[in-house]
Design an enzyme around this catalytic site. Structure first.
Site, PDB file in Angstrom:
ATOM      1  N   GLY A  30       0.828  -1.207   0.000  1.00 34.56           N
ATOM      2  CA  GLY A  30       0.000   0.000   0.000  1.00 34.56           C
ATOM      3  C   GLY A  30       0.857   1.248   0.000  1.00 34.56           C
ATOM      4  O   GLY A  30       2.064   1.181  -0.225  1.00 34.56           O
ATOM      5  N   ASN A  31       0.240   2.404   0.218  1.00 33.89           N
ATOM      6  CA  ASN A  31       1.013   3.645   0.335  1.00 33.89           C
ATOM      7  C   ASN A  31       0.295   4.605   1.292  1.00 33.89           C
ATOM      8  O   ASN A  31      -0.792   4.307   1.775  1.00 33.89           O
ATOM      9  CB  ASN A  31       1.253   4.265  -1.052  1.00 33.89           C
ATOM     10  CG  ASN A  31      -0.021   4.680  -1.739  1.00 33.89           C
ATOM     11  OD1 ASN A  31      -0.717   5.562  -1.277  1.00 33.89           O
ATOM     12  ND2 ASN A  31      -0.350   4.007  -2.853  1.00 33.89           N
ATOM     13  N   ARG A  32       0.916   5.738   1.552  1.00 33.43           N
ATOM     14  CA  ARG A  32       0.455   6.642   2.611  1.00 33.43           C
ATOM     15  C   ARG A  32      -0.666   7.581   2.211  1.00 33.43           C
ATOM     16  O   ARG A  32      -1.036   8.454   2.994  1.00 33.43           O
ATOM     17  CB  ARG A  32       1.632   7.522   3.059  1.00 33.43           C
ATOM     18  CG  ARG A  32       2.667   6.819   3.864  1.00 33.43           C
ATOM     19  CD  ARG A  32       3.847   7.759   4.017  1.00 33.43           C
ATOM     20  NE  ARG A  32       4.943   7.113   4.712  1.00 33.43           N
ATOM     21  CZ  ARG A  32       5.131   7.218   6.028  1.00 33.43           C
ATOM     22  NH1 ARG A  32       4.322   7.921   6.766  1.00 33.43           N
ATOM     23  NH2 ARG A  32       6.154   6.601   6.582  1.00 33.43           N
ATOM     24  N   ALA A  98      -3.408   7.806  -5.546  1.00 27.12           N
ATOM     25  CA  ALA A  98      -2.027   7.323  -5.555  1.00 27.12           C
ATOM     26  C   ALA A  98      -2.088   5.842  -5.930  1.00 27.12           C
ATOM     27  O   ALA A  98      -2.085   4.956  -5.067  1.00 27.12           O
ATOM     28  CB  ALA A  98      -1.398   7.511  -4.181  1.00 27.12           C
TER      29      ALA A  98
END
Ligand code: C5P
Length: 224
Positions: A30-32, A98
């Site tokens: 995943g990402n922030r 994102a």
């Protein structure tokens, strides 16, 4: 949809948040991204009179009042399917999500176990570029991309605008307390032949200014 405002009568599709790429039933890449910028833009587009479709990755955010439809997805491939369907006949597409650049080549339907052979090696494959795919369509909506950059923001942004054939690019300064995951943001807007810097502000305020600029460029292009 309202009958007043700079986006009155227009269907705006916005994607927002991260995507999660599952590795096995309990793990993912995943990402922030929090989705805050995209959700703030959705609220601002509603206030500007648009009919808004919001396609959200895994986020912990309530749907802004007045959003016509929200579609929740998890992975980049699911987001792609939802976006390609939603942009059919839409007037404006704003890609704030994102999207994970890679997913695992092979999802394991069973939890990957620790074992004597050591750590697993994950093979990754590239995800489709949703924004570029929408921009390549004919007919296509007015297309706005985002780009998180730490250096050479304008130079890299202009290259991305041209490479992905966008109508506008909002380049995000990524740094301490600004950009991804935070409450504030600053944006450099770039379009073919022009640009404008929007100084650091709370995301809802910045979103209002951005939506006003998108509406102005959209109308200018429609007249051209
Ligand atoms: O090339 P880069 O990932 O920096 O481009 C960012 C922009 O492209 C964002 O608008 C993002 O939503 C979009 N994007 C996409 N699909 C991808 C990767 C990025 O739509 N697979």
């Amino acid at each position: 949809m309202s009958h007043e405002g700079p986006l009155a009568g227009l269907h705006v599709v916005i994607d927002a948040g991260p995507t999660y790429e599952d590795i096995d039933p309990v793990r993912f890449l995943g990402n922030r991204s929090s989705g805050k910028m995209g959700f703030a833009i959705a609220a601002a587009a509603v206030a500007a009179g648009a009919e808004v479709t919001l396609i959200a990755g895994p986020v912990a955010l309530a749907t802004p009042a007045g959003v016509a439809r929200r579609i929740d997805v998890r992975s980049a491939l699911q987001m792609r399917d939802a976006v390609l369907q939603a942009v059919e006949g839409a007037d404006i597409f704003i890609a704030t999500a994102a999207v994970a650049d890679w997913r695992v080549a092979e999802y394991s339907s069973r939890k990957i176990k620790k074992g004597p052979s050591g750590a697993p090696v994950l093979e990754l494959v590239e995800n489709p570029d949703i924004l570029a795919e929408v921009a390549a369509r004919d007919p296509r909506p007015f297309v706005v991309g985002f780009a998180a950059e730490t250096d050479h923001v304008l130079e890299n942004g202009r290259k991305k605008l041209e490479r992905k054939k966008l109508d506008m690019l909002a380049a995000n300064h990524v740094g301490e307390n600004v950009g991804i995951g935070s409450d504030d943001n600053a944006l450099d807007l770039i379009w073919p032949g022009g640009g404008e810097s929007l100084p650091r502000a709370a995301k809802p305020e910045l979103a209002k200014t951005l939506v006003a600029r998108i509406a102005a460029r959209y109308r200018a292009q429609a007249r051209a």
